[in-house]
Design a protein around this motif. Structure first.
Motif, PDB file in Angstrom:
ATOM      1  N   ASP A 202       0.816  -1.218   0.000  1.00 47.62           N
ATOM      2  CA  ASP A 202       0.000   0.000   0.000  1.00 47.62           C
ATOM      3  C   ASP A 202       0.848   1.266   0.000  1.00 47.62           C
ATOM      4  OD1 ASP A 202      -2.346  -1.337  -0.086  1.00 47.62           O
ATOM      5  OD2 ASP A 202      -2.731  -1.248   2.078  1.00 47.62           O
ATOM      6  N   SER A 203       1.881   1.278   0.857  1.00 53.81           N
ATOM      7  CA  SER A 203       2.653   2.526   0.953  1.00 53.81           C
ATOM      8  C   SER A 203       3.478   2.735  -0.324  1.00 53.81           C
ATOM      9  CB  SER A 203       3.518   2.547   2.209  1.00 53.81           C
ATOM     10  OG  SER A 203       4.496   1.570   2.128  1.00 53.81           O
ATOM     11  N   GLU A 204       3.952   1.660  -0.949  1.00 54.72           N
ATOM     12  CA  GLU A 204       4.685   1.813  -2.218  1.00 54.72           C
ATOM     13  C   GLU A 204       3.758   2.342  -3.314  1.00 54.72           C
ATOM     14  OE1 GLU A 204       8.204  -1.559  -1.832  1.00 54.72           O
ATOM     15  OE2 GLU A 204       6.256  -2.195  -2.577  1.00 54.72           O
ATOM     16  N   ARG A 205       2.515   1.836  -3.326  1.00 55.06           N
ATOM     17  CA  ARG A 205       1.545   2.308  -4.344  1.00 55.06           C
ATOM     18  C   ARG A 205       1.278   3.800  -4.174  1.00 55.06           C
ATOM     19  NH1 ARG A 205      -0.687  -2.750  -4.348  1.00 55.06           N
ATOM     20  NH2 ARG A 205      -1.738  -2.389  -2.387  1.00 55.06           N
ATOM     21  N   ARG A 206       1.127   4.220  -2.900  1.00 53.32           N
ATOM     22  CA  ARG A 206       0.866   5.655  -2.652  1.00 53.32           C
ATOM     23  C   ARG A 206       2.075   6.497  -3.059  1.00 53.32           C
ATOM     24  NH1 ARG A 206      -1.903   3.867   1.951  1.00 53.32           N
ATOM     25  NH2 ARG A 206      -0.019   4.011   3.223  1.00 53.32           N
ATOM     26  N   LEU A 207       3.265   5.957  -2.813  1.00 54.54           N
ATOM     27  CA  LEU A 207       4.506   6.684  -3.124  1.00 54.54           C
ATOM     28  C   LEU A 207       4.687   6.847  -4.634  1.00 54.54           C
ATOM     29  CD1 LEU A 207       7.219   7.671  -1.774  1.00 54.54           C
ATOM     30  CD2 LEU A 207       8.100   5.361  -2.182  1.00 54.54           C
ATOM     31  N   ARG A 210       1.151   8.891  -7.575  1.00 54.51           N
ATOM     32  CA  ARG A 210       0.527  10.098  -7.046  1.00 54.51           C
ATOM     33  C   ARG A 210      -0.141  10.861  -8.195  1.00 54.51           C
ATOM     34  NH1 ARG A 210       3.797  13.575  -6.222  1.00 54.51           N
ATOM     35  NH2 ARG A 210       5.680  12.504  -6.907  1.00 54.51           N
ATOM     36  N   ARG A 232      -4.581   6.742 -13.239  1.00 52.84           N
ATOM     37  CA  ARG A 232      -4.116   7.133 -11.895  1.00 52.84           C
ATOM     38  C   ARG A 232      -3.687   8.600 -11.882  1.00 52.84           C
ATOM     39  NH1 ARG A 232      -3.625   1.827 -12.574  1.00 52.84           N
ATOM     40  NH2 ARG A 232      -4.052   0.501 -10.769  1.00 52.84           N
TER      41      ARG A 232
END
Ligand SMILES: C[S@@+](CC[C@H](N)C(=O)[O-])C[C@H]1O[C@@H](n2cnc3c(N)ncnc32)[C@H](O)[C@@H]1O
Length: 356
Positions: A202-207, A210, A232
Motif C-alpha cells: 500500500d505505501s509503495e503504491r501511494r509513493l 501520485r 491514476r
C-alpha cells in the motif's frame, strides 16, 4: 512437512525447479525437484523438514520469480472413491492441529487441469460444509489463518497441503484474475495492472502513483501501460514509433514522442516513474533501467524483461544481479522485485521502488 509444491505457468517447470533449489540451498535447506514438462507445478521434497519459521514466515512466494503459489504437503490421497472423497480428506485433516480459514480446491493451470475446474468448484461446497461441521474451518473465510489446499491432479488423486498468511499468494491457484478494462487500447494493460496490485504494498503504491506525478513509458504503443498511468491521474511521455490510442491523447495527460527508447531523455530532465515494455534483450533493458535510476532521471521503475527460449531463470537472475549491484552503490535504498505474473507470457515483470 517434508514436501513443497510450487504452482507455475505450464512450460516453466524447469525454471521454477532451479529457483526452488537455489533459494532453499541459500538457507542451507536441501531437497530435489520432481516434475513433468508442462504439468504446471513442481514438487520439491526435502531431505530434512524445514523449520516452522521458514515455512510460515520466511519463504514468501511474493519474493520468488516463477512460483505462483507455495503450498506445504501434508498427505497424498490416491484411488479416491468417487462416492466418498470427503472421508479420507477429513481423516488426514484430523491429524493436524491447524484450524483453517479457507479451503481451496485447486488443479494445475494446464489444458488438462482445466478439465478438473468444474468438478473442483462443485466439490468445494460439500467439503467446506463437512470441515465446518467438524470445526476444522472458520465460519467465515479468514485469510489470516492457514488455508487448506486440496490439489487434484486427476479425479481420484489429490494432494492435501497448507499455506500460511505471510508467505502465500492471496489468490486461488495463485492466479490474479483481472477484468479487461473496455476502454484500454491493449490487453498488455493487464500486466501493469497486476504488477501494481500484487507487487507493490500500500505505501509503495501511494509513493509511486501520485495524482499529477510524471512518467515516461518506453515502447508505449498502442498505450495499454500508459492507460494505467492516465487512470491514476499521472502525466505521461509515451515513447514509441507506433500509433498511440486517440482516446488517451484526448485526455490531455499524454504527450507522444516517436523516438528510440534507448536514447530518449525526459522533457523536464527527470520523472517520478519510468515504465518499459519494449521487446528487447533483457540485459539491454536492465542496463537502460539502471542508467535512468542511477542518474536520477527516474525515481522508480516498472519494466518487463522478455525471456529467451532457454536458460530463463539464469538470464533473469543475471539481469537482476547486475541492476542491483549498481543500485547498491547509491545512498538511497531500493526495493527490487521480479515476478512471472499471470498476465505475463514469456516475460517477467520487475518493480524497483526507491524508498523515501
Ligand atoms: C509489447 S509492445 C508494448 C505494448 C504496450 N505496453 C501496451 O500496453 O500497449 C512493444 C512496443 O515496443 C516498441 N519498441 C520496440 N523497440 C523500441 C525502441 N527501441 N524504442 C521505442 N519503442 C520500441 C514497439 O514499437 C512496440 O510498440
Amino acid at each position: 512437512m517434508t514436501s513443497l509444491i510450487a504452482y507455475c505457468r505450464s512450460g516453466y517447470e524447469s525454471d521454477t525447479a532451479k529457483e526452488l533449489a537455489e533459494r532453499t540451498a541459500q538457507q542451507n535447506i536441501y531437497g530435489y525437484p520432481i516434475f513433468r514438462p508442462n504439468q504446471g507445478f513442481v514438487e520439491f521434497p526435502f531431505y530434512e523438514p524445514p523449520s516452522e519459521t521458514f515455512i510460515s514466515n520466511e519463504f514468501d512466494v511474493k519474493n520468488t520469480i516463477f512460483p505462483r503459489q507455495l503450498i506445504w504437503v501434508i498427505a497424498v490421497l490416491s484411488d479416491l472413491e468417487p462416492s466418498d472423497r470427503i472421508s479420507p480428506i477429513l481423516n488426514e485433516v484430523t491429524k493436524h492441529a491447524d484450524k483453517f480459514g479457507a479451503v481451496w480446491v485447486e488443479y494445475p493451470d494446464t489444458d488438462e487441469g482445466k478439465g478438473l475446474a468444474k468438478f473442483c468448484r462443485k466439490f468445494a461446497v460439500p467439503l467446506r460444509q463437512a470441515l465446518r461441521k467438524e470445526n476444522y474451518l472458520t465460519k467465515q473465510e479468514k485469510l489470516l489463518y492457514p488455508v487448506l489446499h486440496v490439489f487434484f491432479t486427476d479425479f481420484n488423486t489429490c494432494k492435501l497441503a497448507i499455506s500460511y498468511p505471510h508467505t502465500r499468494s492471496p489468490f486461488e491457484l495463485g492466479v490474479c484474475r483481472l477484468k479487461f478494462p473496455s476502454s484500454a487500447p491493449s490487453r498488455s494493460t493487464l500486466k501493469l495492472e497486476e504488477a501494481i496490485l500484487t507487487m507493490l504494498n500500500d505505501s509503495e503504491r501511494r509513493l509511486v502513483f501520485r495524482a499529477g506525478a510524471r512518467a515516461v513509458d518506453l515502447g508505449a504503443c498502442p498505450g495499454g501501460w500508459t492507460y494505467q498511468l492516465v487512470t491514476r491521474e499521472m502525466y505521461v511521455e509515451a515513447v514509441d514509433n507506433g500509433l498511440i490510442d486517440e482516446k488517451l491523447m484526448a485526455t490531455g495527460q499524454v504527450a507522444h514522442f516517436a523516438a528510440d527508447g534507448f536514447t530518449y531523455r525526459p522533457q523536464h530532465h527527470k520523472v517520478d516513474l519510468l515504465v518499459c515494455d519494449m521487446i528487447e534483450q533483457p540485459d539491454r533493458v536492465a542496463k537502460l533501467m539502471g542508467d535512468w535510476l542511477v542518474t536520477g532521471r527516474s525515481l522508480h521503475a516498472i519494466f518487463n524483461l522478455k525471456l529467451p527460449m532457454k536458460q530463463r531463470y539464469e538470464t533473469v537472475s543475471q539481469a537482476l544481479l547486475s541492476l542491483k549491484s549498481r543500485l547498491v552503490k547509491l545512498d538511497d535504498q531500493f526495493s527490487v522485485k521480479a515476478r512471472h505474473l499471470y498476465h505475463d507470457r514469456d516475460e517477467v515483470t520487475v518493480t524497483v521502488v526507491r524508498q523515501s
